[in-house]
Design an enzyme around this catalytic site. Structure first.
Site, short mmCIF file in Angstrom:
data_model
loop_
_atom_site.label_atom_id
_atom_site.label_comp_id
_atom_site.label_asym_id
_atom_site.label_seq_id
_atom_site.Cartn_x
_atom_site.Cartn_y
_atom_site.Cartn_z
N TYR A 60 0.95 -1.57 -0.05
CA TYR A 60 0.27 -0.03 0.06
C TYR A 60 0.26 1.18 0.07
CZ TYR A 60 -3.08 3.65 1.48
OH TYR A 60 -4.44 4.47 2.14
N ASP A 86 9.05 3.03 -0.12
CA ASP A 86 8.55 3.34 0.52
C ASP A 86 8.23 3.17 2.31
OD1 ASP A 86 5.91 4.14 1.69
OD2 ASP A 86 4.77 3.77 0.61
N LYS A 91 4.56 8.34 8.70
CA LYS A 91 4.58 8.82 9.90
C LYS A 91 5.03 8.69 12.24
CE LYS A 91 1.25 4.57 8.63
NZ LYS A 91 0.95 4.34 7.08
#
Ligand code: PLP
Length: 422
Positions: free
Chosen positions: A144, A239, A267
């Site tokens: 994702y 990523d 995050k």
């Protein structure tokens, strides 16, 4: 344990907010529950509006490696807020955090801050296309990368294939340039490069896939990706929105010893505020506006409160020995948990302090089609058992759990005991 107030809050929310949530997994439908509404959190404990407390292994999807409401962070943030919360004009905080990120993750020679991981990836891909003047990107089934149109792509069952959108509202033409391969499948990648290699701008990968649950690389798959992208003049984009500052201070790229051309982080770097970043080689980054022709911008990008929270979080994580202690504690715990759950047919995949228990009868998944063999009902039952015993695991089979520096050995041992009784 009563959840009356959460249930009422949820139906009230659903009147004004689709599904009552601002991000779908929070609805807890995959585990057959109604959403929790949180009142406050401290350390590794979250407390809902009914007054129930839970030990948190989701940690806002890995953000709170240093614990919720970490005092070092909240104090710095409090002082920052008093000086004004956004100017739309540069501050030295942005340079300070960019410099720190670049020191810790040296492949990020230059860094640009944005507001979410989605935005970071979307911008990095635009940049990769601008730099290479190529069209295709190659991603992996089950990885994702945020919800930009061209990344919402589902692959055919385990077979390398051209992308088909995984969401309504995304025209097929928008995903025409998205190629998909199974993770850990060198042959599939090689074949796509044979067909399209001279027009592949970038390969994008979560170096530790965590959004299909944790699925570690095998047989030096990441090194293979580094080699084949070099061979074809494509860029390698890690990523690291989850893994940045999660396994080591230098991210998964330091953990595996592989240097990508571009990296996205999120995050943890926002310290609990909406901040993320992309960065990489200077010659690539310099193509961004205002120096270059690749446009990218943001009203709140580099927000001073978020920069302060990120800097303070990295200060906590830069204390000597933090990751050695965290990962050693995690290894012991995950090993004990695996022993406790093995009789139930559970296998735990993990890398460092990230882990996912799968209900696959003991078979460790190596890609998304393996993960999909897991018994989702069994997972949901286990999740609810843990919740009712005061433990909040990440609420889907297709997610990672995270350990914080604030989970104590005693607490972790208590979790193992609970799992044994399941
Ligand atoms: C969470 C995540 C994103 C998206 O970040 P948002 O801040 O939710 O937009 C992108 N990539 C990975 C690997 C993620 O885990």
């Amino acid at each position: 344990m009563t959840r009356e107030k959460s249930i009422k809050a949820s139906s009230e929310a659903a009147k004004y907010i689709p599904g009552g949530v601002n991000s779908p997994v929070r609805a807890l439908r995959a585990v057959g529950e109604t959403p929790l509404f949180i009142d406050h959190a401290k350390g590794v404990t979250i407390t809902d509006i009914d007054g129930n407390s839970y030990t948190d292994f989701c940690l806002s999807w890995g953000v709170f490696i240093a614990g919720h409401a970490n005092e070092h962070v909240t104090q710095a943030v409090g002082e920052a807020i008093a000086r004004g919360t956004s100017y739309g004009i540069p501050t030295e905080l942005e340079t300070a955090l960019a410099k720190r990120v670049s020191q810790l993750i040296p492949s990020m020679e230059q860094v640009r801050f944005v507001n979410s991981g989605t935005e970071a990836v979307m911008s990095a891909i635009r940049l990769a296309r601008g730099y290479t003047q190529r069209n295709y990107i190659l991603k992996f089934d089950g990885c994702y990368h945020g919800h930009a149109d061209h990344l919402l792509v589902a692959a055919g069952s385990g077979v390398a294939t051209y992308g088909r959108s995984g969401s309504a509202g995304v025209p097929d033409d928008f995903v025409r340039y998205t190629l998909v391969a199974p993770f850990n499948d060198k042959e599939a990648v090689r074949e796509l490069f044979c067909q399209k290699g001279s027009d592949i701008a970038a390969v994008i990968v979560e170096p530790v896939p965590a959004n299909m649950g944790v699925v570690p690389e095998r047989e030096q798959f990441l090194q293979f990706l580094r080699d084949i992208t070099r061979e074809y003049g494509s860029l390698l984009l890690f990523d690291e929105v989850i893994t940045g500052f999660r396994l080591t201070l230098g991210g998964a790229q330091q953990y595996y010893g592989i240097e990508p051309d571009l990296t996205t982080i999120g995050k943890i770097v926002g310290g609990g505020f909406p901040a993320a970043a992309f960065g990489g080689r200077r010659d690539i980054m310099q193509l961004l506006a205002p120096d270059g022709p690749v446009y990218q911008a943001g009203t709140l990008s580099g927000n001073p409160v978020a920069m302060t929270a990120g800097l303070a979080t990295l200060e906590v994580l830069s204390e000597p020995g933090v990751y050695d202690a965290l990962n050693a504690k995690a290894e012991r715990f995950i090993h004990r948990l695996q022993e406790a759950l093995a009789p139930k047919g559970v296998v735990i995949n993990h890398v460092g302090n990230m882990f996912t228990p799968y209900f696959t009868g003991g078979k460790s998944p190596r890609n998304f089609s393996d993960v999909k063999q897991s018994n989702l009902d069994a997972f949901a039952r286990f999740w609810r058992y843990m919740l009712h015993n005061g433990v909040y695991l990440s609420p889907s089979q297709f997610e990672s759990n995270f350990i914080s520096i604030q989970h104590t050995e005693e607490l972790l041992e208590h979790i193992v005991e609970l799992a044994k009784k399941y």
